[in-house]
Design a protein around this motif. Structure first.
Motif, PDB file in Angstrom:
ATOM      1  N   ARG A  21       0.824  -1.198   0.000  1.00 22.29           N
ATOM      2  CA  ARG A  21       0.000   0.000   0.000  1.00 22.29           C
ATOM      3  C   ARG A  21       0.861   1.251   0.000  1.00 22.29           C
ATOM      4  O   ARG A  21       1.967   1.254   0.543  1.00 22.29           O
ATOM      5  CB  ARG A  21      -0.958  -0.011   1.184  1.00 22.29           C
ATOM      6  N   GLY A  22       0.366   2.268  -0.666  1.00 20.15           N
ATOM      7  CA  GLY A  22       1.106   3.527  -0.754  1.00 20.15           C
ATOM      8  C   GLY A  22       2.026   3.616  -1.948  1.00 20.15           C
ATOM      9  O   GLY A  22       2.500   4.706  -2.291  1.00 20.15           O
ATOM     10  N   THR A  23       2.278   2.504  -2.594  1.00 28.11           N
ATOM     11  CA  THR A  23       3.143   2.521  -3.772  1.00 28.11           C
ATOM     12  C   THR A  23       2.299   2.668  -5.037  1.00 28.11           C
ATOM     13  O   THR A  23       1.071   2.742  -4.981  1.00 28.11           O
ATOM     14  CB  THR A  23       3.978   1.234  -3.858  1.00 28.11           C
ATOM     15  N   SER A  24       2.973   2.725  -6.174  1.00 28.41           N
ATOM     16  CA  SER A  24       2.289   2.872  -7.465  1.00 28.41           C
ATOM     17  C   SER A  24       2.721   1.757  -8.405  1.00 28.41           C
ATOM     18  O   SER A  24       3.841   1.248  -8.304  1.00 28.41           O
ATOM     19  CB  SER A  24       2.619   4.232  -8.092  1.00 28.41           C
TER      20      SER A  24
ATOM     21  N   LEU B   9      -1.316   2.694 -17.854  1.00 28.01           N
ATOM     22  CA  LEU B   9      -2.183   3.095 -16.750  1.00 28.01           C
ATOM     23  C   LEU B   9      -1.379   2.946 -15.479  1.00 28.01           C
ATOM     24  O   LEU B   9      -0.808   1.881 -15.237  1.00 28.01           O
ATOM     25  CB  LEU B   9      -3.431   2.214 -16.685  1.00 28.01           C
ATOM     26  N   THR B  10      -1.336   3.977 -14.673  1.00 27.05           N
ATOM     27  CA  THR B  10      -0.689   3.904 -13.375  1.00 27.05           C
ATOM     28  C   THR B  10      -1.756   3.930 -12.297  1.00 27.05           C
ATOM     29  O   THR B  10      -2.674   4.759 -12.337  1.00 27.05           O
ATOM     30  CB  THR B  10       0.297   5.071 -13.188  1.00 27.05           C
ATOM     31  N   VAL B  11      -1.634   3.017 -11.368  1.00 31.10           N
ATOM     32  CA  VAL B  11      -2.488   3.035 -10.180  1.00 31.10           C
ATOM     33  C   VAL B  11      -1.627   3.623  -9.065  1.00 31.10           C
ATOM     34  O   VAL B  11      -0.621   3.010  -8.670  1.00 31.10           O
ATOM     35  CB  VAL B  11      -2.988   1.625  -9.814  1.00 31.10           C
ATOM     36  N   SER B  12      -1.986   4.801  -8.600  1.00 29.71           N
ATOM     37  CA  SER B  12      -1.134   5.557  -7.693  1.00 29.71           C
ATOM     38  C   SER B  12      -1.579   5.409  -6.247  1.00 29.71           C
ATOM     39  O   SER B  12      -2.776   5.207  -5.954  1.00 29.71           O
ATOM     40  CB  SER B  12      -1.173   7.049  -8.061  1.00 29.71           C
ATOM     41  N   ASN B  13      -0.585   5.516  -5.354  1.00 22.32           N
ATOM     42  CA  ASN B  13      -0.874   5.516  -3.916  1.00 22.32           C
ATOM     43  C   ASN B  13      -1.892   4.438  -3.564  1.00 22.32           C
ATOM     44  O   ASN B  13      -2.976   4.711  -3.048  1.00 22.32           O
ATOM     45  CB  ASN B  13      -1.386   6.900  -3.492  1.00 22.32           C
ATOM     46  N   MET B  14      -1.524   3.216  -3.864  1.00 24.11           N
ATOM     47  CA  MET B  14      -2.469   2.103  -3.795  1.00 24.11           C
ATOM     48  C   MET B  14      -2.917   1.775  -2.383  1.00 24.11           C
ATOM     49  O   MET B  14      -2.157   1.902  -1.415  1.00 24.11           O
ATOM     50  CB  MET B  14      -1.846   0.874  -4.447  1.00 24.11           C
TER      51      MET B  14
ATOM     52  N   THR C  74      -2.911  -7.166  -6.572  1.00 23.13           N
ATOM     53  CA  THR C  74      -3.241  -7.358  -5.164  1.00 23.13           C
ATOM     54  C   THR C  74      -2.438  -6.358  -4.356  1.00 23.13           C
ATOM     55  O   THR C  74      -1.208  -6.284  -4.487  1.00 23.13           O
ATOM     56  CB  THR C  74      -2.913  -8.782  -4.702  1.00 23.13           C
ATOM     57  N   VAL C  75      -3.117  -5.590  -3.534  1.00 23.66           N
ATOM     58  CA  VAL C  75      -2.454  -4.592  -2.697  1.00 23.66           C
ATOM     59  C   VAL C  75      -2.528  -5.067  -1.249  1.00 23.66           C
ATOM     60  O   VAL C  75      -3.616  -5.345  -0.729  1.00 23.66           O
ATOM     61  CB  VAL C  75      -3.105  -3.212  -2.848  1.00 23.66           C
ATOM     62  N   VAL C  76      -1.373  -5.145  -0.623  1.00 21.90           N
ATOM     63  CA  VAL C  76      -1.323  -5.654   0.758  1.00 21.90           C
ATOM     64  C   VAL C  76      -0.830  -4.579   1.723  1.00 21.90           C
ATOM     65  O   VAL C  76      -0.268  -3.573   1.304  1.00 21.90           O
ATOM     66  CB  VAL C  76      -0.430  -6.905   0.838  1.00 21.90           C
TER      67      VAL C  76
END
Lengths: 114, 110
Positions: A15-18, A78-83, A112-114
């Motif tokens: 979490r918090g990464t992109s 596509l970037t998923v930011s601040n996951m 998957t965001v952990v």
């Protein structure tokens, strides 16, 4: 038909990464789209990737969270930011090719965001 | 925004039986398409039916469209275990991205 290469196919991120997802098409296409598919759900359109200009976002999606690039007619990211864990989904790129209304899809990126 | 509503949400049948899935939508359309998705992977286009068509066939697939009721059905005849997948309808309304329904998860038991 168009052949679409999407990568990565899957990733587990903190979490918090992109994460940046790439979509490469083997021919020039006019329209490219990015969809999100949450677990067990249907596809929701995030945005239309416009070549040479800013993407067109759907309601509920913003550029700061999902920046999109489309430098040419065969490639988009596509970037998923601040996951956060809520971003855990399958992300799919899709194209319309050759004047058809039949859409072609990449194989998807399972995030998957952990 | 989602337009299509498929039913049933899930369907389990024996191999050899027919599977019928239904889709309803809300606005006028140019065409309606059906897609298949295996195990959360990319979608594969199955068949397209235009708004002025009422029925279309492709192999074991039969699609009907009733624009007065804003509904469509997909029939898969003589199902096989390999037909196990999720099936989505999608509507196209002219120069706009496809809008997908919620999908039907089909399980074909051998």
């Amino acid at each position: 038909s168009a052949v679409i290469s999407q990568k990565p196919s899957r990733d587990i991120c903190q979490r918090g990464t992109s994460l940046t997802i790439q979509c490469q098409v083997d021919s020039q296409v006019t329209m490219m789209f990015w969809y999100r598919q949450q677990p067990g759900q249907s596809l929701t359109l995030i945005a239309t990737a416009n070549q040479g200009s800013e993407a067109t976002y759907e309601s509920g999606f913003v550029i700061d969270k999902f920046p999109i690039s489309r430098p040419n007619l065969t490639f988009s990211t596509l970037t998923v930011s601040n996951m956060s864990p809520e971003d855990s989904s399958i992300y799919l790129c899709s194209v319309l090719w050759g004047g058809n209304t039949e859409a072609f899809f990449g194989q998807g990126t399972r995030l998957t965001v952990v | 925004s989602q337009q299509g509503e498929e039913d049933p949400q899930a369907l389990s049948i024996q191999e050899g039986e027919n599977a019928t899935m239904n889709c309803s939508y809300k606005t006028s359309i140019n065409n309606l398409q059906w897609y298949r998705q295996n195990s959360g992977r990319g979608l594969v286009h199955l068949i397209l039916i235009r708004s002025n068509e009422r029925e279309k066939h492709s192999g074991r697939l039969r699609v009907t469209l009733d624009t007065s009721k804003k509904s469509s059905s997909l029939l898969i005849t003589a199902s096989r275990a390999a037909d196990t997948a999720s099936y989505f309808c999608a509507t196209e309304a002219g120069n706009t991205p496809l809008v997908f329904g919620k999908g039907t998860r089909l399980s074909v038991i051998a």
